[in-house]
Design a protein around this motif. Structure first.
Motif, PDB file in Angstrom:
ATOM      1  N   PRO A 121      51.741 -23.835 -11.272  1.00  0.00           N
ATOM      2  CA  PRO A 121      51.151 -23.272 -10.056  1.00  0.00           C
ATOM      3  C   PRO A 121      49.632 -23.179 -10.128  1.00  0.00           C
ATOM      4  O   PRO A 121      48.944 -23.398  -9.126  1.00  0.00           O
ATOM      5  CB  PRO A 121      51.801 -21.880  -9.976  1.00  0.00           C
ATOM      6  CG  PRO A 121      53.138 -22.062 -10.623  1.00  0.00           C
ATOM      7  CD  PRO A 121      52.874 -23.011 -11.766  1.00  0.00           C
ATOM      8  N   LYS A 155      46.962 -24.922  -7.592  1.00  0.00           N
ATOM      9  CA  LYS A 155      45.865 -24.229  -6.904  1.00  0.00           C
ATOM     10  C   LYS A 155      44.564 -25.016  -7.054  1.00  0.00           C
ATOM     11  O   LYS A 155      43.803 -25.171  -6.095  1.00  0.00           O
ATOM     12  CB  LYS A 155      45.685 -22.816  -7.449  1.00  0.00           C
ATOM     13  CG  LYS A 155      44.568 -22.037  -6.742  1.00  0.00           C
ATOM     14  CD  LYS A 155      44.391 -20.661  -7.318  1.00  0.00           C
ATOM     15  CE  LYS A 155      43.283 -19.901  -6.568  1.00  0.00           C
ATOM     16  NZ  LYS A 155      41.983 -20.639  -6.600  1.00  0.00           N
ATOM     17  N   THR A 202      58.890 -27.256  -1.797  1.00  0.00           N
ATOM     18  CA  THR A 202      58.870 -25.980  -1.077  1.00  0.00           C
ATOM     19  C   THR A 202      59.245 -26.122   0.398  1.00  0.00           C
ATOM     20  O   THR A 202      59.262 -25.111   1.121  1.00  0.00           O
ATOM     21  CB  THR A 202      57.474 -25.319  -1.171  1.00  0.00           C
ATOM     22  OG1 THR A 202      56.475 -26.221  -0.671  1.00  0.00           O
ATOM     23  CG2 THR A 202      57.139 -24.966  -2.619  1.00  0.00           C
ATOM     24  N   ARG A 236      60.212 -22.302   2.878  1.00  0.00           N
ATOM     25  CA  ARG A 236      59.251 -21.652   3.769  1.00  0.00           C
ATOM     26  C   ARG A 236      59.727 -21.744   5.214  1.00  0.00           C
ATOM     27  O   ARG A 236      60.655 -22.482   5.532  1.00  0.00           O
ATOM     28  CB  ARG A 236      57.872 -22.308   3.631  1.00  0.00           C
ATOM     29  CG  ARG A 236      57.896 -23.813   3.791  1.00  0.00           C
ATOM     30  CD  ARG A 236      56.491 -24.370   3.741  1.00  0.00           C
ATOM     31  NE  ARG A 236      56.474 -25.755   3.288  1.00  0.00           N
ATOM     32  CZ  ARG A 236      55.475 -26.592   3.549  1.00  0.00           C
ATOM     33  NH1 ARG A 236      54.459 -26.197   4.252  1.00  0.00           N
ATOM     34  NH2 ARG A 236      55.514 -27.823   3.100  1.00  0.00           N
ATOM     35  N   ARG A 275      45.302 -22.034   4.107  1.00  0.00           N
ATOM     36  CA  ARG A 275      46.595 -21.419   4.416  1.00  0.00           C
ATOM     37  C   ARG A 275      47.730 -22.143   3.689  1.00  0.00           C
ATOM     38  O   ARG A 275      48.654 -21.517   3.155  1.00  0.00           O
ATOM     39  CB  ARG A 275      46.830 -21.428   5.926  1.00  0.00           C
ATOM     40  CG  ARG A 275      46.120 -20.289   6.661  1.00  0.00           C
ATOM     41  CD  ARG A 275      46.538 -20.221   8.119  1.00  0.00           C
ATOM     42  NE  ARG A 275      45.878 -21.242   8.906  1.00  0.00           N
ATOM     43  CZ  ARG A 275      44.691 -21.088   9.496  1.00  0.00           C
ATOM     44  NH1 ARG A 275      44.040 -19.934   9.371  1.00  0.00           N
ATOM     45  NH2 ARG A 275      44.143 -22.066  10.204  1.00  0.00           N
ATOM     46  N   ASP A 334      47.589 -21.229  -0.134  1.00  0.00           N
ATOM     47  CA  ASP A 334      48.052 -19.871  -0.443  1.00  0.00           C
ATOM     48  C   ASP A 334      49.563 -19.750  -0.302  1.00  0.00           C
ATOM     49  O   ASP A 334      50.227 -19.111  -1.128  1.00  0.00           O
ATOM     50  CB  ASP A 334      47.348 -18.862   0.469  1.00  0.00           C
ATOM     51  CG  ASP A 334      45.846 -18.754   0.169  1.00  0.00           C
ATOM     52  OD1 ASP A 334      45.417 -19.286  -0.872  1.00  0.00           O
ATOM     53  OD2 ASP A 334      45.128 -18.162   0.988  1.00  0.00           O
ATOM     54  N   MET A 335      50.125 -20.384   0.727  1.00  0.00           N
ATOM     55  CA  MET A 335      51.561 -20.310   0.945  1.00  0.00           C
ATOM     56  C   MET A 335      52.328 -21.038  -0.160  1.00  0.00           C
ATOM     57  O   MET A 335      53.287 -20.513  -0.727  1.00  0.00           O
ATOM     58  CB  MET A 335      51.926 -20.929   2.297  1.00  0.00           C
ATOM     59  CG  MET A 335      53.421 -20.976   2.564  1.00  0.00           C
ATOM     60  SD  MET A 335      53.809 -22.035   3.968  1.00  0.00           S
ATOM     61  CE  MET A 335      53.185 -23.611   3.410  1.00  0.00           C
ATOM     62  N   VAL A 392      51.319 -22.043  -3.268  1.00  0.00           N
ATOM     63  CA  VAL A 392      51.150 -21.451  -4.604  1.00  0.00           C
ATOM     64  C   VAL A 392      51.961 -20.162  -4.714  1.00  0.00           C
ATOM     65  O   VAL A 392      52.585 -19.893  -5.750  1.00  0.00           O
ATOM     66  CB  VAL A 392      49.656 -21.214  -4.910  1.00  0.00           C
ATOM     67  CG1 VAL A 392      49.492 -20.412  -6.200  1.00  0.00           C
ATOM     68  CG2 VAL A 392      48.914 -22.550  -5.027  1.00  0.00           C
ATOM     69  N   ASP A 393      51.995 -19.376  -3.634  1.00  0.00           N
ATOM     70  CA  ASP A 393      52.790 -18.145  -3.647  1.00  0.00           C
ATOM     71  C   ASP A 393      54.280 -18.458  -3.833  1.00  0.00           C
ATOM     72  O   ASP A 393      54.975 -17.790  -4.612  1.00  0.00           O
ATOM     73  CB  ASP A 393      52.582 -17.377  -2.337  1.00  0.00           C
ATOM     74  CG  ASP A 393      53.475 -16.136  -2.257  1.00  0.00           C
ATOM     75  OD1 ASP A 393      53.247 -15.192  -3.042  1.00  0.00           O
ATOM     76  OD2 ASP A 393      54.389 -16.122  -1.421  1.00  0.00           O
ATOM     77  N   LEU A 394      54.772 -19.486  -3.142  1.00  0.00           N
ATOM     78  CA  LEU A 394      56.184 -19.867  -3.276  1.00  0.00           C
ATOM     79  C   LEU A 394      56.498 -20.366  -4.688  1.00  0.00           C
ATOM     80  O   LEU A 394      57.541 -20.036  -5.260  1.00  0.00           O
ATOM     81  CB  LEU A 394      56.535 -20.947  -2.259  1.00  0.00           C
ATOM     82  CG  LEU A 394      56.691 -20.489  -0.808  1.00  0.00           C
ATOM     83  CD1 LEU A 394      56.791 -21.692   0.119  1.00  0.00           C
ATOM     84  CD2 LEU A 394      57.914 -19.598  -0.645  1.00  0.00           C
ATOM     85  N   ARG A 431      55.078 -19.528  -7.437  1.00  0.00           N
ATOM     86  CA  ARG A 431      55.107 -18.395  -8.363  1.00  0.00           C
ATOM     87  C   ARG A 431      56.309 -17.493  -8.097  1.00  0.00           C
ATOM     88  O   ARG A 431      56.951 -17.018  -9.032  1.00  0.00           O
ATOM     89  CB  ARG A 431      53.798 -17.609  -8.241  1.00  0.00           C
ATOM     90  CG  ARG A 431      52.599 -18.357  -8.843  1.00  0.00           C
ATOM     91  CD  ARG A 431      51.296 -17.656  -8.603  1.00  0.00           C
ATOM     92  NE  ARG A 431      50.204 -18.330  -9.326  1.00  0.00           N
ATOM     93  CZ  ARG A 431      48.929 -18.245  -8.994  1.00  0.00           C
ATOM     94  NH1 ARG A 431      48.568 -17.515  -7.944  1.00  0.00           N
ATOM     95  NH2 ARG A 431      48.004 -18.880  -9.702  1.00  0.00           N
ATOM     96  N   ARG A 432      56.635 -17.301  -6.833  1.00  0.00           N
ATOM     97  CA  ARG A 432      57.750 -16.419  -6.485  1.00  0.00           C
ATOM     98  C   ARG A 432      59.073 -16.965  -7.001  1.00  0.00           C
ATOM     99  O   ARG A 432      59.935 -16.222  -7.469  1.00  0.00           O
ATOM    100  CB  ARG A 432      57.815 -16.242  -4.961  1.00  0.00           C
ATOM    101  CG  ARG A 432      58.768 -15.137  -4.513  1.00  0.00           C
ATOM    102  CD  ARG A 432      58.951 -15.143  -3.008  1.00  0.00           C
ATOM    103  NE  ARG A 432      57.701 -15.271  -2.275  1.00  0.00           N
ATOM    104  CZ  ARG A 432      57.636 -15.549  -0.970  1.00  0.00           C
ATOM    105  NH1 ARG A 432      58.766 -15.742  -0.283  1.00  0.00           N
ATOM    106  NH2 ARG A 432      56.481 -15.641  -0.364  1.00  0.00           N
TER     107      ARG A 432
END
Length: 235
Positions: free
Chosen positions: A86, A90, A179, A183, A218, A221-222, A224-226, A228-229
């Protein structure tokens, strides 16, 4: 067969893609599609056989892909498909944000007669994107979205910028594809694309750059967040 003019004004047949270029495209597409997934290890001969190609052009293609960070050549292990974390993703998106912002600025600075055909091409692709979403074709949407952004960068007319963009967009493709089903449906991207086109068409370089960068921020951020989550550490 189409012809291209030479410097002497004499036309000659358009050059066909070389075997190395064909091998490069084939290996890169296989990596993007997961045929050779992250962490895959194999010999050049094995990869060439799976692609139905000879080893020599595949070897040359792999050397090129190694310089772009997509593969590694290791002694006794052959070819290893590079895995991205991740944090790596980024960094990839940070480069894309800068490059596409500059591409939008350069395109918006061009004369209207130069930028208008690019705007029309981008709008056509955006309409196809909307159609893909309407039929829930997320893979089709992802491919068209990549073409939309490639059109933007190509339209800027800066070859060095385009080469940097291509390498990083190729590296981001795996994360975007992984991903897609994690999402919400990316319906907002259509309006964001149109705002980029509108700023370019209006000849507003600063606005075009801002719209292009905000759009990719946007996305970064979306995604990379997914990653990591869902604990996706090796893309």
């Amino acid at each position: 067969m189409s012809n291209v003019p030479t410097l002497l004004g004499i036309e000659k047949p358009e050059r066909k893609p070389s075997l190395v270029e064909a091998a490069y495209d084939a290996v890169k597409q296989a990596i993007r599609d997961g045929v050779f997934p992250p962490g895959f290890q194999g010999s050049e001969q094995e990869m060439a056989q799976r692609l139905g190609m000879s080893r020599t052009p595949v070897h040359q293609a792999i050397i090129r892909l190694q310089s772009e960070g997509m593969v590694e050549l290791r002694s006794k292990r052959g070819v290893v498909i590079s895995a991205l974390s991740p944090d790596d993703m980024k960094e990839v998106y940070d480069v894309i944000i800068a490059v596409e912002g500059m591409a939008a600025l350069l395109l918006a600075e061009q004369p209207r007669e130069a930028r208008e055909p690019v705007c029309r091409d981008m709008e056509r692709l955006n309409a196809e994107l909307a159609e893909a979403l309407a039929r829930d074709d997320l893979l089709g949407w992802a491919d068209l979205d990549a073409r939309f952004h490639a059109c933007l960068v190509h339209g800027a007319g800066n070859g060095r910028l385009e080469r940097i963009a291509t390498i990083n967009i190729d590296q981001s493709f795996r994360a975007r594809r992984l991903t897609l089903h994690l999402r919400s449906k990316p319906t907002g991207s259509i309006a964001e694309h149109q705002r980029i086109v509108d700023a370019i068409r209006a000849g507003e370089p600063g606005e075009a750059r801002q719209m292009a960068q905000e759009h990719k921020i946007r996305a970064r951020d979306m995604i990379v967040d997914l990653l990591r989550r869902y604990d996706m550490k090796h893309l």
